[in-house]
Scaffold this active site. Structure first.
Site, PDB file in Angstrom:
ATOM      1  N   GLY A   1     -14.043   7.832  -7.081  1.00 24.83           N
ATOM      2  CA  GLY A   1     -12.756   8.289  -7.604  1.00 24.83           C
ATOM      3  C   GLY A   1     -11.574   7.952  -6.714  1.00 24.83           C
ATOM      4  O   GLY A   1     -10.499   8.536  -6.845  1.00 24.83           O
TER       5      GLY A   1
ATOM      6  N   HIS B   1      -8.056   8.454   3.029  1.00 26.21           N
ATOM      7  CA  HIS B   1      -7.348   9.732   3.083  1.00 26.21           C
ATOM      8  C   HIS B   1      -8.320  10.870   2.839  1.00 26.21           C
ATOM      9  O   HIS B   1      -9.300  10.720   2.115  1.00 26.21           O
ATOM     10  CB  HIS B   1      -6.209   9.770   2.060  1.00 26.21           C
ATOM     11  CG  HIS B   1      -6.635   9.403   0.675  1.00 26.21           C
ATOM     12  ND1 HIS B   1      -6.789   8.091   0.268  1.00 26.21           N
ATOM     13  CD2 HIS B   1      -6.972  10.159  -0.393  1.00 26.21           C
ATOM     14  CE1 HIS B   1      -7.180   8.063  -0.996  1.00 26.21           C
ATOM     15  NE2 HIS B   1      -7.315   9.307  -1.423  1.00 26.21           N
TER      16      HIS B   1
ATOM     17  N   CYS C   1       0.858  -1.184   0.000  1.00 24.47           N
ATOM     18  CA  CYS C   1       0.000   0.000   0.000  1.00 24.47           C
ATOM     19  C   CYS C   1       0.896   1.236   0.000  1.00 24.47           C
ATOM     20  O   CYS C   1       1.764   1.385   0.858  1.00 24.47           O
ATOM     21  CB  CYS C   1      -0.899  -0.017   1.235  1.00 24.47           C
ATOM     22  SG  CYS C   1      -1.723   1.553   1.555  1.00 24.47           S
TER      23      CYS C   1
HETATM   24  P1  5GP Z   1      -7.702   9.448  -4.511  1.00 26.14           P
HETATM   25  O1  5GP Z   1      -7.914   9.574  -5.981  1.00 26.14           O
HETATM   26  O2  5GP Z   1      -7.473   8.006  -4.082  1.00 26.14           O
HETATM   27  O3  5GP Z   1      -8.750  10.128  -3.685  1.00 26.14           O
HETATM   28  O4  5GP Z   1      -6.393  10.274  -4.200  1.00 26.14           O
HETATM   29  C1  5GP Z   1      -5.129   9.737  -4.161  1.00 26.14           C
HETATM   30  C2  5GP Z   1      -4.174  10.900  -4.142  1.00 26.14           C
HETATM   31  O5  5GP Z   1      -2.912  10.423  -3.740  1.00 26.14           O
HETATM   32  C3  5GP Z   1      -3.991  11.567  -5.496  1.00 26.14           C
HETATM   33  O6  5GP Z   1      -4.319  12.949  -5.386  1.00 26.14           O
HETATM   34  C4  5GP Z   1      -2.519  11.346  -5.818  1.00 26.14           C
HETATM   35  O7  5GP Z   1      -1.931  12.468  -6.447  1.00 26.14           O
HETATM   36  C5  5GP Z   1      -1.923  11.091  -4.462  1.00 26.14           C
HETATM   37  N1  5GP Z   1      -0.777  10.193  -4.477  1.00 26.14           N
HETATM   38  C6  5GP Z   1      -0.699   8.972  -5.075  1.00 26.14           C
HETATM   39  N2  5GP Z   1       0.502   8.413  -4.867  1.00 26.14           N
HETATM   40  C7  5GP Z   1       1.200   9.303  -4.102  1.00 26.14           C
HETATM   41  C8  5GP Z   1       2.522   9.302  -3.564  1.00 26.14           C
HETATM   42  O8  5GP Z   1       3.308   8.365  -3.725  1.00 26.14           O
HETATM   43  N3  5GP Z   1       2.893  10.400  -2.846  1.00 26.14           N
HETATM   44  C9  5GP Z   1       2.052  11.455  -2.628  1.00 26.14           C
HETATM   45  N4  5GP Z   1       2.517  12.482  -1.905  1.00 26.14           N
HETATM   46  N5  5GP Z   1       0.797  11.487  -3.125  1.00 26.14           N
HETATM   47  C10 5GP Z   1       0.385  10.432  -3.854  1.00 26.14           C
HETATM   48 ZN    ZN Z   2      -2.231   1.392   3.757  1.00 29.53          ZN
END
Ligand code: 5GP
Ligand code: ZN
Length: 113
Positions: free
Chosen positions: A92, A99, A3
């Site tokens: 999304g 998070h 993860c």
């Molecule tokens: P979701 O689309 O799941 O709500 O948001 C995931 C967020 O995590 C995205 O905005 C993406 O840019 C961010 N993200 C994904 N991988 C990483 C990472 O390795 N480091 C950081 N700082 N952000 C990440």
């Molecule tokens: Zn996790």
């Protein structure tokens, strides 16, 4: 565990951590959608709000209070900001570790796409 956000918690993947306590961390999003865009996550792996346990309800309160503190520290409290929690495919969610996005320092449109 495979993860991305658990790896960020463990320090296996570098990130710009802006807040940390026993249960939470906050770090800047890799692909910011606003001048200020950070994520607040529980250190323990919870897939999404849908798998949140009753015993974790206090954690959610702590997350929101940490968000408020960081928003104040970053100076966006007065102008306003947005908290986003994506759940599952249609929501999304791309990273399956719960998070909360916090976006600010620009005027945000509503409704989102
Ligand atoms: P979701 O689309 O799941 O709500 O948001 C995931 C967020 O995590 C995205 O905005 C993406 O840019 C961010 N993200 C994904 N991988 C990483 C990472 O390795 N480091 C950081 N700082 N952000 C990440
Ligand atoms: Zn996790």
């Amino acid at each position: 565990m495979d993860c991305v956000f658990c790896k960020i918690v463990d320090g296996q993947i570098p990130s710009k951590i802006i807040y940390e306590d026993e249960e939470l961390i906050a770090f800047d999003d890799l692909d910011p959608q606003a001048p200020i865009h950070f994520l607040v996550i529980p250190k323990k792996h919870i897939q999404s709000l849908e798998t949140l346990d009753e015993a974790d309800s206090e954690l959610i309160g702590k997350i929101f209070l940490a968000i408020r503190k960081i928003a104040h520290d970053k100076g966006i409290a007065d102008s306003g900001y947005r908290i986003v929690n994506n759940i599952g495919e249609d929501g999304g969610q791309t990273v399956p570790h719960m998070h909360f996005h916090v976006l600010g320092d620009r005027s945000l449109q509503w409704p989102p796409g």
